[in-house]
Design a protein around this motif. Structure first.
Motif, PDB file in Angstrom:
ATOM      1  N   LEU A  34       0.808  -1.223   0.000  1.00 32.32           N
ATOM      2  CA  LEU A  34       0.000   0.000   0.000  1.00 32.32           C
ATOM      3  C   LEU A  34       0.839   1.271   0.000  1.00 32.32           C
ATOM      4  N   ARG A  35       2.144   1.151  -0.008  1.00 35.07           N
ATOM      5  CA  ARG A  35       2.987   2.351  -0.021  1.00 35.07           C
ATOM      6  C   ARG A  35       3.148   2.928  -1.427  1.00 35.07           C
ATOM      7  N   GLU A  36       2.701   2.214  -2.445  1.00 36.23           N
ATOM      8  CA  GLU A  36       2.792   2.691  -3.824  1.00 36.23           C
ATOM      9  C   GLU A  36       1.601   3.605  -4.135  1.00 36.23           C
ATOM     10  N   PRO A  37       1.834   4.802  -4.700  1.00 36.40           N
ATOM     11  CA  PRO A  37       0.732   5.730  -4.999  1.00 36.40           C
ATOM     12  C   PRO A  37      -0.262   5.178  -6.029  1.00 36.40           C
ATOM     13  N   PHE A  38       0.227   4.407  -6.997  1.00 35.72           N
ATOM     14  CA  PHE A  38      -0.662   3.859  -8.013  1.00 35.72           C
ATOM     15  C   PHE A  38      -1.703   2.917  -7.408  1.00 35.72           C
ATOM     16  N   ILE A  39      -1.327   2.220  -6.354  1.00 36.48           N
ATOM     17  CA  ILE A  39      -2.255   1.284  -5.697  1.00 36.48           C
ATOM     18  C   ILE A  39      -3.440   2.047  -5.114  1.00 36.48           C
TER      19      ILE A  39
END
Length: 76
Positions: A34-39
């Motif tokens: 969940l640390r990825e902005p795209f997610i």
């Protein structure tokens, strides 16, 4: 003459869309960090899909095809 339609999905199609949206949310939460902005964008789209699908399935006039406007076509 131009006919403008407002078309909503049928109730079974809307419920199916909601189920697919929930499956996408669960898949993304389990498989991706969940640390990825795209997610977060992916999750927001999936939540929107579920919300729209449930609205279309259970709204009073959720599954219908309605002529919104009937107007002459302009030349410009």
């Amino acid at each position: 003459m131009v006919l403008v339609y407002r078309i909503k999905p049928s109730k079974p199609a809307a419920v199916f869309g909601a189920v697919v949206g929930v499956a996408v949310i669960i898949f993304v939460l389990v498989r991706f960090p969940l640390r990825e902005p795209f997610i977060w964008l992916w999750l927001a789209v999936a939540v929107g899909l579920v919300g729209f699908s449930l609205w279309a399935a259970f709204a009073k006039r959720g599954a219908e095809k309605v002529v919104v406007e009937d107007r002459p076509q302009s030349d410009s």
